[in-house]
Design a protein around this motif. Structure first.
Motif, PDB file in Angstrom:
ATOM      1  N   UNK A   8       0.878  -1.171   0.000  1.00 46.86           N
ATOM      2  CA  UNK A   8       0.000   0.000   0.000  1.00 46.86           C
ATOM      3  C   UNK A   8       0.916   1.222   0.000  1.00 46.86           C
ATOM      4  N   UNK A   9       0.929   1.958  -1.092  1.00 40.66           N
ATOM      5  CA  UNK A   9       2.043   2.859  -1.395  1.00 40.66           C
ATOM      6  C   UNK A   9       1.545   4.237  -1.797  1.00 40.66           C
ATOM      7  N   UNK A  10       2.061   5.273  -1.102  1.00 42.25           N
ATOM      8  CA  UNK A  10       1.689   6.652  -1.421  1.00 42.25           C
ATOM      9  C   UNK A  10       2.850   7.445  -2.003  1.00 42.25           C
ATOM     10  N   UNK A  11       4.066   6.904  -1.887  1.00 43.08           N
ATOM     11  CA  UNK A  11       5.258   7.652  -2.253  1.00 43.08           C
ATOM     12  C   UNK A  11       5.875   8.389  -1.082  1.00 43.08           C
ATOM     13  N   UNK A  12       5.138   8.489   0.036  1.00 40.49           N
ATOM     14  CA  UNK A  12       5.657   9.126   1.240  1.00 40.49           C
ATOM     15  C   UNK A  12       6.603   8.206   1.995  1.00 40.49           C
ATOM     16  N   UNK A 154      14.256  12.394   1.586  1.00 41.17           N
ATOM     17  CA  UNK A 154      12.852  12.669   1.875  1.00 41.17           C
ATOM     18  C   UNK A 154      12.596  14.158   1.775  1.00 41.17           C
ATOM     19  N   UNK A 155      11.655  14.533   0.920  1.00 44.37           N
ATOM     20  CA  UNK A 155      11.283  15.941   0.755  1.00 44.37           C
ATOM     21  C   UNK A 155       9.950  16.194   1.445  1.00 44.37           C
ATOM     22  N   UNK A 156       9.861  17.323   2.147  1.00 40.75           N
ATOM     23  CA  UNK A 156       8.603  17.730   2.774  1.00 40.75           C
ATOM     24  C   UNK A 156       7.797  18.505   1.737  1.00 40.75           C
ATOM     25  N   UNK A 157       6.591  18.010   1.431  1.00 44.49           N
ATOM     26  CA  UNK A 157       5.814  18.582   0.328  1.00 44.49           C
ATOM     27  C   UNK A 157       4.538  19.283   0.790  1.00 44.49           C
ATOM     28  N   UNK A 158       4.205  19.149   2.082  1.00 45.32           N
ATOM     29  CA  UNK A 158       3.003  19.823   2.593  1.00 45.32           C
ATOM     30  C   UNK A 158       3.139  19.954   4.104  1.00 45.32           C
ATOM     31  N   UNK A 159       2.718  21.082   4.660  1.00 45.96           N
ATOM     32  CA  UNK A 159       2.742  21.272   6.113  1.00 45.96           C
ATOM     33  C   UNK A 159       1.433  21.897   6.570  1.00 45.96           C
ATOM     34  N   UNK A 200       3.496  16.226   5.174  1.00 48.52           N
ATOM     35  CA  UNK A 200       3.510  15.089   4.256  1.00 48.52           C
ATOM     36  C   UNK A 200       4.823  15.096   3.487  1.00 48.52           C
ATOM     37  N   UNK A 201       5.233  13.922   3.041  1.00 49.78           N
ATOM     38  CA  UNK A 201       6.552  13.794   2.432  1.00 49.78           C
ATOM     39  C   UNK A 201       6.492  13.023   1.123  1.00 49.78           C
ATOM     40  N   UNK A 202       7.590  13.118   0.391  1.00 48.32           N
ATOM     41  CA  UNK A 202       7.809  12.302  -0.796  1.00 48.32           C
ATOM     42  C   UNK A 202       9.234  11.772  -0.730  1.00 48.32           C
ATOM     43  N   UNK A 203       9.377  10.462  -0.882  1.00 50.15           N
ATOM     44  CA  UNK A 203      10.717   9.872  -0.949  1.00 50.15           C
ATOM     45  C   UNK A 203      11.217  10.018  -2.381  1.00 50.15           C
ATOM     46  N   UNK A 204      12.282  10.792  -2.543  1.00 45.13           N
ATOM     47  CA  UNK A 204      12.809  11.052  -3.884  1.00 45.13           C
ATOM     48  C   UNK A 204      13.948  10.110  -4.260  1.00 45.13           C
TER      49      UNK A 204
END
Length: 236
Positions: A8-12, A154-159, A200-204
């Motif tokens: 179950x994958x969101x990219x976070x 890991x990039x923070x994409x929403x706060x 929220x994050x995104x693993x780059x």
């Protein structure tokens, strides 16, 4: 033939860490499954799920996209009913997949949310499959350190939390950021890994990815919360 696992994958970072731990333990993960919710969700990571296709390409694992439509905006009377409604398209997708492959179980990135975990466990029980949730009830700071030690970028994409201002948008979640988040946890109760939606994050990039995800973006800030508006994304 070996049973197959679905991530179950969101990219976070949390779902990515669960996937990474499954791969490290030799689980046969053959599918990523991303639910693309609308703007508000009790069950799912919302921002930038459209980038999971790039992540899947870098990971070399087939991606299944699930678009639940407007279930989140349904007539659910409370969060519990909404959570149940949001689970339905996920369960339906897994049920369909069971007609194609033998599913051993699913991976999930929940840390402390019983709301999410109880529902996913119930779904697994109904489907007769296992749940692999390696972050569950682990120490958040130790989890964050483990992700960094493994080489996750890991990039923070929403706060959206007290103490998190516009400067956090696009910031790399590194050891210094974790130190600051520990302080914000003491002051405001911000979850160190943002599990309550604080960020929220995104693993780059990571050791299990062939190529990094490169981002171009603008920031959008609305007084107390904000997000990255991603204008381009590609594999480096």
């Amino acid at each position: 033939m070996e049973d197959e696992w679905v991530s179950l994958f969101s990219g976070g970072k949390d779902s990515s860490w669960a996937l990474y731990q499954a791969l490290e333990r030799g689980l046969n993960v053959t599918r990523l499954l991303t639910v693309h919710p609308s703007d508000d969700s009790y069950m799912y990571h919302v921002p930038a799920t459209e980038l999971t296709g790039l992540a899947a390409e870098s990971l070399g694992i087939e991606l299944i996209d699930v678009h639940p439509g407007d279930l989140e905006a349904s007539t659910a009377a409370d969060s519990g009913e909404q959570g149940d409604a949001e689970l339905e398209p996920l369960e339906a997708a897994l049920t369909d997949l069971q007609s194609e492959i033998d599913i051993a179980g699913v991976t999930a990135g929940a840390i402390e949310s019983e709301f999410q975990t109880n529902r996913i466990q119930g779904m697994c029980d109904r489907l007769g499959i296992d749940l692999f949730a390696p972050l569950w009830q682990e120490n958040p700071r130790e989890l964050g350190d483990a992700m960094l030690d493994a080489g996750f970028e890991i990039a923070i994409i929403q706060v959206a939390a007290h103490g998190l201002d516009e400067s956090w948008l696009g910031r790399t979640l590194d050891a210094e950021a974790l130190d600051e988040l520990e302080q914000l946890n003491d002051e405001y109760g911000v979850h160190i890994l943002g599990e309550g939606g604080e960020f929220e994050t995104l693993v780059t990039d990571g050791p299990h990815m062939d190529r990094p995800i490169e981002l171009e973006y603008e920031t959008e800030w609305e007084g107390t919360h904000g997000r990255l508006v991603i204008t381009d994304a590609y594999l480096g």
